[in-house]
Design an enzyme around this catalytic site. Structure first.
Site, PDB file in Angstrom:
ATOM      1  N   GLY A 177      43.381  37.463  55.962  1.00  0.00           N
ATOM      2  CA  GLY A 177      43.911  37.147  54.632  1.00  0.00           C
ATOM      3  C   GLY A 177      44.835  38.255  54.120  1.00  0.00           C
ATOM      4  CE  LYS A 210      44.555  33.979  47.471  1.00  0.00           C
ATOM      5  NZ  LYS A 210      45.475  35.078  47.571  1.00  0.00           N
ATOM      6  CB  SER A 260      38.106  38.923  40.601  1.00  0.00           C
ATOM      7  OG  SER A 260      39.128  38.524  39.730  1.00  0.00           O
ATOM      8  CB  THR A 284      38.361  36.416  37.203  1.00  0.00           C
ATOM      9  OG1 THR A 284      38.289  35.206  36.457  1.00  0.00           O
ATOM     10  CG2 THR A 284      37.295  36.392  38.277  1.00  0.00           C
ATOM     11  CE1 TYR A 314      38.005  33.628  43.526  1.00  0.00           C
ATOM     12  CE2 TYR A 314      38.851  34.274  41.365  1.00  0.00           C
ATOM     13  CZ  TYR A 314      38.610  34.565  42.694  1.00  0.00           C
ATOM     14  OH  TYR A 314      38.958  35.799  43.192  1.00  0.00           O
ATOM     15  CE  LYS A 356      35.751  36.523  44.464  1.00  0.00           C
ATOM     16  NZ  LYS A 356      35.480  36.928  45.832  1.00  0.00           N
ATOM     17  CG  ASN A 394      48.113  34.009  41.753  1.00  0.00           C
ATOM     18  OD1 ASN A 394      47.605  33.686  42.814  1.00  0.00           O
ATOM     19  ND2 ASN A 394      47.446  34.029  40.612  1.00  0.00           N
ATOM     20  CG  LEU A 395      54.645  36.387  37.587  1.00  0.00           C
ATOM     21  CD1 LEU A 395      55.387  35.215  36.973  1.00  0.00           C
ATOM     22  CD2 LEU A 395      54.484  37.504  36.566  1.00  0.00           C
ATOM     23  N   GLY A 398      43.421  28.557  29.883  1.00  0.00           N
ATOM     24  CA  GLY A 398      42.516  29.590  30.404  1.00  0.00           C
ATOM     25  C   GLY A 398      43.136  30.975  30.483  1.00  0.00           C
ATOM     26  CG  ASP A 399      47.138  32.129  31.840  1.00  0.00           C
ATOM     27  OD1 ASP A 399      46.312  32.171  32.766  1.00  0.00           O
ATOM     28  OD2 ASP A 399      48.367  31.984  32.017  1.00  0.00           O
TER      29      ASP A 399
HETATM   30  P1  NAD Z   1      43.215  35.190  51.087  1.00  0.00           P
HETATM   31  O1  NAD Z   1      42.985  33.739  50.885  1.00  0.00           O
HETATM   32  O2  NAD Z   1      44.547  35.628  51.579  1.00  0.00           O
HETATM   33  O3  NAD Z   1      42.115  35.807  52.077  1.00  0.00           O
HETATM   34  C1  NAD Z   1      40.821  35.269  52.190  1.00  0.00           C
HETATM   35  C2  NAD Z   1      40.570  35.009  53.666  1.00  0.00           C
HETATM   36  O4  NAD Z   1      39.240  34.511  53.820  1.00  0.00           O
HETATM   37  C3  NAD Z   1      41.507  33.962  54.262  1.00  0.00           C
HETATM   38  O5  NAD Z   1      42.101  34.493  55.432  1.00  0.00           O
HETATM   39  C4  NAD Z   1      40.596  32.782  54.582  1.00  0.00           C
HETATM   40  O6  NAD Z   1      41.029  32.091  55.731  1.00  0.00           O
HETATM   41  C5  NAD Z   1      39.252  33.469  54.779  1.00  0.00           C
HETATM   42  N1  NAD Z   1      38.073  32.647  54.513  1.00  0.00           N
HETATM   43  C6  NAD Z   1      37.759  31.931  53.398  1.00  0.00           C
HETATM   44  N2  NAD Z   1      36.571  31.322  53.555  1.00  0.00           N
HETATM   45  C7  NAD Z   1      36.111  31.667  54.778  1.00  0.00           C
HETATM   46  C8  NAD Z   1      34.937  31.369  55.507  1.00  0.00           C
HETATM   47  N3  NAD Z   1      33.984  30.553  55.009  1.00  0.00           N
HETATM   48  N4  NAD Z   1      34.774  31.917  56.733  1.00  0.00           N
HETATM   49  C9  NAD Z   1      35.720  32.737  57.250  1.00  0.00           C
HETATM   50  N5  NAD Z   1      36.851  33.043  56.627  1.00  0.00           N
HETATM   51  C10 NAD Z   1      37.047  32.521  55.391  1.00  0.00           C
HETATM   52  O7  NAD Z   1      42.860  35.912  49.718  1.00  0.00           O
HETATM   53  P2  NAD Z   1      43.061  37.419  49.252  1.00  0.00           P
HETATM   54  O8  NAD Z   1      44.017  37.408  48.122  1.00  0.00           O
HETATM   55  O9  NAD Z   1      43.322  38.303  50.409  1.00  0.00           O
HETATM   56  O10 NAD Z   1      41.627  37.694  48.622  1.00  0.00           O
HETATM   57  C11 NAD Z   1      40.603  38.371  49.330  1.00  0.00           C
HETATM   58  C12 NAD Z   1      39.386  38.501  48.445  1.00  0.00           C
HETATM   59  O11 NAD Z   1      39.749  39.166  47.242  1.00  0.00           O
HETATM   60  C13 NAD Z   1      38.781  37.162  47.990  1.00  0.00           C
HETATM   61  O12 NAD Z   1      37.382  37.311  47.941  1.00  0.00           O
HETATM   62  C14 NAD Z   1      39.338  36.966  46.598  1.00  0.00           C
HETATM   63  O13 NAD Z   1      38.500  36.167  45.810  1.00  0.00           O
HETATM   64  C15 NAD Z   1      39.356  38.414  46.106  1.00  0.00           C
HETATM   65  N6  NAD Z   1      40.328  38.635  45.024  1.00  0.00           N
HETATM   66  C16 NAD Z   1      41.636  38.323  45.211  1.00  0.00           C
HETATM   67  C17 NAD Z   1      42.553  38.528  44.178  1.00  0.00           C
HETATM   68  C18 NAD Z   1      44.001  38.152  44.339  1.00  0.00           C
HETATM   69  O14 NAD Z   1      44.678  38.004  43.329  1.00  0.00           O
HETATM   70  N7  NAD Z   1      44.540  38.028  45.547  1.00  0.00           N
HETATM   71  C19 NAD Z   1      42.119  39.084  42.969  1.00  0.00           C
HETATM   72  C20 NAD Z   1      40.775  39.401  42.811  1.00  0.00           C
HETATM   73  C21 NAD Z   1      39.875  39.176  43.860  1.00  0.00           C
HETATM   74  C1  UD1 Z   2      45.011  35.057  38.292  1.00  0.00           C
HETATM   75  C2  UD1 Z   2      43.733  34.277  38.300  1.00  0.00           C
HETATM   76  C3  UD1 Z   2      42.560  35.210  38.003  1.00  0.00           C
HETATM   77  C4  UD1 Z   2      42.543  36.394  38.965  1.00  0.00           C
HETATM   78  C5  UD1 Z   2      43.874  37.114  38.821  1.00  0.00           C
HETATM   79  C6  UD1 Z   2      43.951  38.304  39.762  1.00  0.00           C
HETATM   80  C7  UD1 Z   2      44.520  32.095  37.522  1.00  0.00           C
HETATM   81  C8  UD1 Z   2      44.494  31.096  36.403  1.00  0.00           C
HETATM   82  N1  UD1 Z   2      43.842  33.233  37.304  1.00  0.00           N
HETATM   83  O1  UD1 Z   2      45.238  35.337  36.952  1.00  0.00           O
HETATM   84  O2  UD1 Z   2      41.341  34.518  38.137  1.00  0.00           O
HETATM   85  O3  UD1 Z   2      41.497  37.285  38.628  1.00  0.00           O
HETATM   86  O4  UD1 Z   2      44.939  36.190  39.129  1.00  0.00           O
HETATM   87  O5  UD1 Z   2      44.610  38.005  40.901  1.00  0.00           O
HETATM   88  O6  UD1 Z   2      45.077  31.857  38.573  1.00  0.00           O
HETATM   89  N2  UD1 Z   2      52.692  33.090  35.018  1.00  0.00           N
HETATM   90  C9  UD1 Z   2      53.841  32.412  34.628  1.00  0.00           C
HETATM   91  N3  UD1 Z   2      54.376  31.501  35.476  1.00  0.00           N
HETATM   92  C10 UD1 Z   2      53.831  31.226  36.711  1.00  0.00           C
HETATM   93  C11 UD1 Z   2      52.678  31.932  37.112  1.00  0.00           C
HETATM   94  C12 UD1 Z   2      52.127  32.858  36.228  1.00  0.00           C
HETATM   95  O7  UD1 Z   2      54.342  32.637  33.529  1.00  0.00           O
HETATM   96  O8  UD1 Z   2      54.368  30.368  37.440  1.00  0.00           O
HETATM   97  C13 UD1 Z   2      52.133  34.102  34.104  1.00  0.00           C
HETATM   98  C14 UD1 Z   2      50.709  33.819  33.673  1.00  0.00           C
HETATM   99  O9  UD1 Z   2      50.672  33.011  32.535  1.00  0.00           O
HETATM  100  C15 UD1 Z   2      50.196  35.251  33.425  1.00  0.00           C
HETATM  101  C16 UD1 Z   2      50.965  36.095  34.450  1.00  0.00           C
HETATM  102  O10 UD1 Z   2      52.094  35.323  34.818  1.00  0.00           O
HETATM  103  O11 UD1 Z   2      50.555  35.682  32.138  1.00  0.00           O
HETATM  104  C17 UD1 Z   2      50.164  36.406  35.693  1.00  0.00           C
HETATM  105  O12 UD1 Z   2      49.661  35.200  36.248  1.00  0.00           O
HETATM  106  P1  UD1 Z   2      48.883  35.177  37.644  1.00  0.00           P
HETATM  107  O13 UD1 Z   2      49.694  35.857  38.680  1.00  0.00           O
HETATM  108  O14 UD1 Z   2      48.479  33.760  37.906  1.00  0.00           O
HETATM  109  O15 UD1 Z   2      47.604  36.105  37.394  1.00  0.00           O
HETATM  110  P2  UD1 Z   2      46.441  36.002  36.282  1.00  0.00           P
HETATM  111  O16 UD1 Z   2      46.822  35.108  35.180  1.00  0.00           O
HETATM  112  O17 UD1 Z   2      46.072  37.380  35.916  1.00  0.00           O
END
Ligand code: NAD
Ligand code: UD1
Length: 347
Positions: free
Chosen positions: A11, A90, A134, A136, A158, A162, A208-209, A303-304
């Site tokens: 991931g 996620k 997270s 979150t 989600y 967490k 995501n943004l 939810g934002d």
């Molecule tokens: P990602 O989707 O790129 O990575 C997650 C990986 O887990 C993927 O490769 C997916 O194939 C694998 N996976 C999911 N379920 C599985 C299973 N049952 N068995 C084996 N593999 C499995 O996501 P990421 O952004 O790299 O996030 C990694 C972790 O960080 C997650 O737990 C996510 O919830 C947490 N997290 C991410 C963010 C973010 O914004 N990216 C923010 C806060 C927390």
């Molecule tokens: C997302 C997740 C949150 C997670 C966090 C960290 C959602 C609803 N929430 O939130 O659970 O903990 O990432 O990775 O997905 N925005 C726009 N236009 C877009 C996309 C986003 O304006 O097309 C704005 C959003 O309103 C926000 C900011 O950009 O103000 C960031 O958004 P995003 O990247 O989705 O992150 P989080 O809202 O923090």
């Protein structure tokens, strides 16, 4: 050097952490079922890391798949010394559509991972586990910057996985002090490896943004919808704590080191402590890419929250870790990844 088993290893965050751990001298074994990643990540990890990735394709909910990963760690590196559990679904929106799948995957996966770590640890031996939590879990924060002792809540399935995940692990620690757990609460991970060879590759329309902005800059989408322009923030758009994924990866290296050295648990925010608005990100991306990023204002996203950024002091104190890279680095590295790989790993 110790061997670290990564779940969700191909991931976005795990692949960067894999390279950071190797660069710090650790051996790494990975497991992933590719539900949200590509096998091509392994080829890139091989090139960038200079070592054949030791990897098991499998689902962490399956005990036998995890057993194979532990066996690989034993055969290649003499045993697994710590785990980092990234594997999870996620997408917040998706989690409201298919909540049971989220509970099944994220909580079933966590229980299975904890069972496997217990099964493969001698009685009484330390069980070091890093948990991907997270920001979150803070819900709609009452105070900014957010400290780790702020009230916790969940606003969607989600987020519940967490929060419940943290609670399960805290109960485990209470019952058995040989569990040593790092609860890492990530803020908003963005950017990519400076090589441009690995990065975030969202399937379908990005939620995501920054990945959305990247696709606008590269010409895949006509404009960015800015969700809300009347928040109580300096320019009216949402403010977040964006953190470069390579800084985040270094935070994991520091957490693993802490668990192995101190044999104690910790809960820390991994953020920069600095908030940027949606328009700040758009302007920084335009500078980094040299391309226009047209925007259209749209209603607030359900939810934002208006603003969310970390107090990053505890991680600095306990781990000696601080984010080093700024918004311009995040955008520059995101752009390099995006324009070298306009179709992501499948290009
Ligand atoms: P990602 O989707 O790129 O990575 C997650 C990986 O887990 C993927 O490769 C997916 O194939 C694998 N996976 C999911 N379920 C599985 C299973 N049952 N068995 C084996 N593999 C499995 O996501 P990421 O952004 O790299 O996030 C990694 C972790 O960080 C997650 O737990 C996510 O919830 C947490 N997290 C991410 C963010 C973010 O914004 N990216 C923010 C806060 C927390
Ligand atoms: C997302 C997740 C949150 C997670 C966090 C960290 C959602 C609803 N929430 O939130 O659970 O903990 O990432 O990775 O997905 N925005 C726009 N236009 C877009 C996309 C986003 O304006 O097309 C704005 C959003 O309103 C926000 C900011 O950009 O103000 C960031 O958004 P995003 O990247 O989705 O992150 P989080 O809202 O923090």
């Amino acid at each position: 050097m110790p061997c670290i088993l990564l779940t969700g290893a191909t991931g976005y965050i795990a692949s960067h952490t894999w390279l950071a751990l190797q660069a710090a001298g650790y051996s790494v074994v990975g497991i992933d079922n590719f539900v949200n990643s590509s096998p091509k990540v392994l080829e890139r990890l091989h090139t960038l890391g200079g070592q054949v990735p030791q990897f098991v394709q499998g689902d962490v909910r399956h005990a036998l798949a995890l057993d194979r990963a532990f066996e690989l760690g034993r055969d290649q590196f003499g045993g697994v010394d710590a785990m980092v559990h990234f594997a999870a679904l996620k997408a917040v929106g998706e989690s409201t559509q298919i909540p049971l799948d989220y509970f099944e995957n994220n909580l079933g996966g966590l229980l299975s991972v904890a069972q496997a770590l217990k099964r493969h640890s001698p009685d009484g031996a330390s069980k070091p586990l890093v948990f991907s939590s997270s920001a979150t879990v803070y819900g709609n924060p009452e105070r900014l910057p957010i400290r780790e002792d702020a009230p916790l809540t969940s606003t969607n399935p989600y987020g519940s996985t967490k929060l419940i995940g943290e609670n399960i692990l805290r109960d485990l620690e209470q019952c058995d002090p040989s569990w040593h757990i790092a609860y890492l609460r990530y803020f908003n991970p963005v950017g990519a490896h400076p090589s441009g060879q690995i990065g975030e590759d969202p399937r379908g329309i990005p939620n995501n943004l920054m990945p959305y902005v990247a696709q606008v800059a590269v010409g895949k989408r006509p404009h960015l919808n800015v969700f809300g322009k009347d928040y109580d923030t300096p320019d009216g758009t949402g403010v977040r704590d964006y953190i470069h994924v390579c800084d985040l990866a270094e935070g994991h290296v520091a957490a693993v080191r802490y668990l192995l050295d101190k044999r104690a648990s910790l809960t820390v925010n991994l953020g920069t402590g600095q908030g940027y608005s949606v328009l700040d990100v758009v302007h920084a991306y335009e500078r980094a890419s040299g391309r226009p990023v047209p925007v259209e204002f749209a209603p607030r996203r359900a939810g934002d929250v208006a603003a969310c950024y970390a107090d990053a002091g505890l991680a600095a104190k306990l781990l000696g870790w601080r984010a080093r890279l700024g918004l311009d680095d995040m955008c520059t590295d995101s752009w390099r990844w995006q324009h070298l790989n306009p179709q992501g790993f499948e290009g």
